[in-house]
Design a protein around this motif. Structure first.
Motif, PDB file in Angstrom:
ATOM      1  N   GLY A 120       0.936  -1.257  -0.201  1.00  0.00           N
ATOM      2  CA  GLY A 120       0.095  -0.257  -0.303  1.00  0.00           C
ATOM      3  C   GLY A 120       0.821   1.323  -0.195  1.00  0.00           C
ATOM      4  N   GLY A 121       1.997   1.192   0.291  1.00  0.00           N
ATOM      5  CA  GLY A 121       3.318   2.316   0.241  1.00  0.00           C
ATOM      6  C   GLY A 121       3.328   2.962   1.357  1.00  0.00           C
ATOM      7  N   GLY A 122       2.341   2.702   1.917  1.00  0.00           N
ATOM      8  CA  GLY A 122       2.643   3.761   4.048  1.00  0.00           C
ATOM      9  C   GLY A 122       4.222   3.896   4.257  1.00  0.00           C
ATOM     10  N   PRO A 123       4.323   4.997   5.103  1.00  0.00           N
ATOM     11  CA  PRO A 123       5.688   4.181   6.251  1.00  0.00           C
ATOM     12  C   PRO A 123       6.208   3.272   6.593  1.00  0.00           C
ATOM     13  CG  PRO A 123       3.985   5.995   6.798  1.00  0.00           C
ATOM     14  CD  PRO A 123       3.328   5.173   6.032  1.00  0.00           C
ATOM     15  N   VAL A 124       7.078   2.998   6.844  1.00  0.00           N
ATOM     16  CA  VAL A 124       7.375   1.791   8.045  1.00  0.00           C
ATOM     17  C   VAL A 124       7.893   2.570   8.784  1.00  0.00           C
ATOM     18  CG1 VAL A 124       7.646  -0.176   5.452  1.00  0.00           C
ATOM     19  CG2 VAL A 124       9.741   1.216   5.997  1.00  0.00           C
ATOM     20  N   THR A 125       8.444   1.223  10.014  1.00  0.00           N
ATOM     21  CA  THR A 125       8.877   1.749  10.849  1.00  0.00           C
ATOM     22  C   THR A 125      10.440   1.064  10.988  1.00  0.00           C
ATOM     23  OG1 THR A 125       6.701   1.963  12.351  1.00  0.00           O
ATOM     24  CG2 THR A 125       9.045   2.118  13.614  1.00  0.00           C
ATOM     25  N   VAL A 126      11.028   2.092  11.132  1.00  0.00           N
ATOM     26  CA  VAL A 126      12.288   1.754  11.147  1.00  0.00           C
ATOM     27  C   VAL A 126      13.108   2.020  12.618  1.00  0.00           C
ATOM     28  CG1 VAL A 126      15.036   1.423  10.161  1.00  0.00           C
ATOM     29  CG2 VAL A 126      12.366   2.241   8.340  1.00  0.00           C
ATOM     30  N   LEU A 127      14.092   0.784  13.010  1.00  0.00           N
ATOM     31  CA  LEU A 127      14.685   0.483  14.008  1.00  0.00           C
ATOM     32  C   LEU A 127      16.209   0.345  13.793  1.00  0.00           C
ATOM     33  CD1 LEU A 127      15.175   0.953  17.498  1.00  0.00           C
ATOM     34  CD2 LEU A 127      14.834  -1.233  17.936  1.00  0.00           C
ATOM     35  N   ASN A 128      16.559   2.199  14.103  1.00  0.00           N
ATOM     36  CA  ASN A 128      17.831   1.740  13.871  1.00  0.00           C
ATOM     37  C   ASN A 128      19.033   2.135  14.899  1.00  0.00           C
ATOM     38  OD1 ASN A 128      18.269   3.816  11.227  1.00  0.00           O
ATOM     39  ND2 ASN A 128      16.311   3.873  11.583  1.00  0.00           N
TER      40      ASN A 128
ATOM     41  N   PHE B 169      12.386  10.982  13.200  1.00  0.00           N
ATOM     42  CA  PHE B 169      12.579  11.520  12.671  1.00  0.00           C
ATOM     43  C   PHE B 169      11.886  10.956  11.288  1.00  0.00           C
ATOM     44  CE2 PHE B 169      16.968   9.887  12.788  1.00  0.00           C
ATOM     45  CZ  PHE B 169      16.515   9.392  11.683  1.00  0.00           C
ATOM     46  N   ASP B 170      11.666  11.501  10.316  1.00  0.00           N
ATOM     47  CA  ASP B 170      11.542  11.121   9.438  1.00  0.00           C
ATOM     48  C   ASP B 170      12.466  10.852   7.825  1.00  0.00           C
ATOM     49  OD1 ASP B 170       8.833  10.347   9.748  1.00  0.00           O
ATOM     50  OD2 ASP B 170       7.561  12.541   9.497  1.00  0.00           O
ATOM     51  N   TYR B 171      12.701   9.799   7.308  1.00  0.00           N
ATOM     52  CA  TYR B 171      13.370   9.665   6.069  1.00  0.00           C
ATOM     53  C   TYR B 171      13.271   9.181   4.952  1.00  0.00           C
ATOM     54  CZ  TYR B 171      17.918   9.784   3.911  1.00  0.00           C
ATOM     55  OH  TYR B 171      19.226   9.488   3.972  1.00  0.00           O
ATOM     56  N   ALA B 172      13.199   8.770   4.005  1.00  0.00           N
ATOM     57  CA  ALA B 172      12.758   7.457   3.027  1.00  0.00           C
ATOM     58  C   ALA B 172      13.690   7.497   2.376  1.00  0.00           C
ATOM     59  CB  ALA B 172      12.867   8.780   1.763  1.00  0.00           C
ATOM     60  N   ILE B 173      14.132   5.987   2.334  1.00  0.00           N
ATOM     61  CA  ILE B 173      15.211   5.081   2.339  1.00  0.00           C
ATOM     62  C   ILE B 173      15.216   4.208   0.769  1.00  0.00           C
ATOM     63  CG2 ILE B 173      16.644   2.756   2.893  1.00  0.00           C
ATOM     64  CD1 ILE B 173      16.050   3.432   5.774  1.00  0.00           C
ATOM     65  N   ASN B 174      15.556   4.346  -0.154  1.00  0.00           N
ATOM     66  CA  ASN B 174      15.433   4.255  -1.656  1.00  0.00           C
ATOM     67  C   ASN B 174      14.076   4.509  -2.125  1.00  0.00           C
ATOM     68  OD1 ASN B 174      17.870   2.922  -1.931  1.00  0.00           O
ATOM     69  ND2 ASN B 174      17.579   1.455  -0.552  1.00  0.00           N
ATOM     70  N   GLY B 175      13.636   5.807  -1.637  1.00  0.00           N
ATOM     71  CA  GLY B 175      12.025   5.929  -1.943  1.00  0.00           C
ATOM     72  C   GLY B 175      10.861   5.275  -0.984  1.00  0.00           C
ATOM     73  N   GLN B 176      10.914   4.337   0.270  1.00  0.00           N
ATOM     74  CA  GLN B 176      10.350   4.039   0.931  1.00  0.00           C
ATOM     75  C   GLN B 176      10.021   5.096   1.690  1.00  0.00           C
ATOM     76  OE1 GLN B 176       8.242   1.073   1.334  1.00  0.00           O
ATOM     77  NE2 GLN B 176       7.251   2.726   3.150  1.00  0.00           N
ATOM     78  N   PRO B 177       8.742   5.495   2.081  1.00  0.00           N
ATOM     79  CA  PRO B 177       8.605   6.464   3.175  1.00  0.00           C
ATOM     80  C   PRO B 177       8.970   5.818   4.663  1.00  0.00           C
ATOM     81  CG  PRO B 177       6.863   6.979   2.042  1.00  0.00           C
ATOM     82  CD  PRO B 177       7.998   5.330   1.410  1.00  0.00           C
ATOM     83  N   CYS B 178      10.368   6.781   5.587  1.00  0.00           N
ATOM     84  CA  CYS B 178      10.382   5.137   6.739  1.00  0.00           C
ATOM     85  C   CYS B 178       9.724   6.034   8.031  1.00  0.00           C
ATOM     86  CB  CYS B 178      11.586   5.152   6.815  1.00  0.00           C
ATOM     87  SG  CYS B 178      11.999   4.251   5.498  1.00  0.00           S
TER      88      CYS B 178
END
Length: 330
Positions: free
Chosen positions: A5-13, A48-57
């Motif tokens: 669906g193209g929604g943002p993913v939650t990324v734990l860094n 914060f918000d960021y895009a990894i290879n076009g994927q909103p995160c």
């Protein structure tokens, strides 16, 4: 991998220490991140918000403090007299999170439960890879289907960090296993020999004891200690084997109403008595000397060296000379 669906993913860094987590978060968010407390007061969480290879995160950046786990023997082998020291070479070992790291573990578990990805920002060496898999083990224990990737960077500068996050790779388990093997070898050799030689030699030496009797009366062994001790013993033997030789020197001084002036012989000393005696007789036959130069004492300043700061070096080399971090360090 992206969310349907193209929604943002939650990324734990996860970084290796709090200062690196803050720097990476500052670079990726361009300074506009939100901060909240984790379970450990030293390891904050930056959002914060960021895009990894076009994927909103939705990025959550936190950290550990070095190794998250320790290697230890099973309980029944931990007491000194519970087994023969030789049995420690086959005794089962296990990794566990020590008490002082439990708060960090809880933070990782809580954040992993609500995350889709896990991105590892540990140091790019074998030790860092091993810590990365310690983090993976903790996070996967609470969420099996995490998408796990590794960021490779060599300096905390904008270009390196952005390039690392856009080119994530799989973590290298072989590097981590190499560190596991080294840790296990160190533990088995160190524990077995320490117990063996302590129990063998404890009655032959007077060892000061304070506090815990068993822990304080220890003659320890380690893979680094013994080679170092070898260097010390080797140097001691060299000193003991040294045979001193007689040498002769000529001393000259002049006393006047202004005080005593002492002159140093540039030659220092001679091991040949005959040659030294001839030079001395030449001085006695010509007792008058000519002072050719009197240097005036000048104040000299010796400043301490600047501390080595490789990160700042890499930043300046990149900014002023357009050199990559790898090129600068080479």
């Amino acid at each position: 991998m992206s969310r349907r669906g193209g929604g943002p993913v939650t990324v734990l860094n996860v970084a290796e220490k709090p200062s690196v987590a803050k720097s990476v978060a500052g670079i990726l968010s361009r300074g506009s991140y939100r901060t909240r407390e984790g379970r450990s007061r030293y390891n904050k969480i930056f959002e914060f918000d960021y895009a990894i290879n076009g994927q909103p995160c939705r990025m959550m950046m936190t950290s550990v403090i070095g190794h998250l786990m320790e290697l230890e023997f099973a309980d029944r082998f931990r007491k000194w007299h519970s087994c023969d020291p030789a049995d420690l070479y086959e005794a089962p070992v296990m990794k566990h999170v020590p008490e002082d790291k439990k708060d960090i573990k809880k933070t990782l578990e809580e954040e992993a439960r609500r995350s889709d990805w896990l991105v590892l920002w540990l140091d790019c060496d074998r030790e860092g890879e091993n810590i990365a898999f310690e983090v993976v083990d903790v996070c996967r224990a609470v969420k099996q289907n995490l998408y796990i990737r590794r960021a490779h960077f060599s300096a905390l500068i904008d270009r390196e960090i952005h390039e690392a996050v856009q080119n994530l790779r799989e973590p290298n388990q072989l590097f981590a296993q190499a560190v596991d093997a080294r840790q296990e070898i160190d533990l088995r050799i160190g524990a077995s020999f320490t117990r063996f030689q302590t129990m063998l030699l404890k009655d032959r030496f007077s060892i000061d004891s304070t506090g815990d009797e068993e822990r304080s009366r220890v003659i320890s062994y380690g893979p680094c200690q013994f080679p170092t001790l070898g260097f010390i013993v080797e140097r001691y033997w060299e000193i003991q084997a040294h045979e001193p030789e007689e040498f002769w020197t000529i001393n000259c001084s002049h006393e006047s109403s202004e005080g005593l002036a002492t002159f140093n012989w540039m030659r220092g000393h001679l091991f040949d008595y005959a040659a030294a005696a001839i030079l001395y007789e030449m001085c006695v036959l010509e007792p008058t000397a000519t002072v050719m130069n009197v240097p005036h004492p000048r104040e000299k300043f010796k400043y301490p060296p600047y501390p080595l700061n490789t990160i700042e070096l890499e930043k300046r080399a990149s900014r002023y000379f357009r050199l990559s971090s790898e090129h600068t360090m080479k």
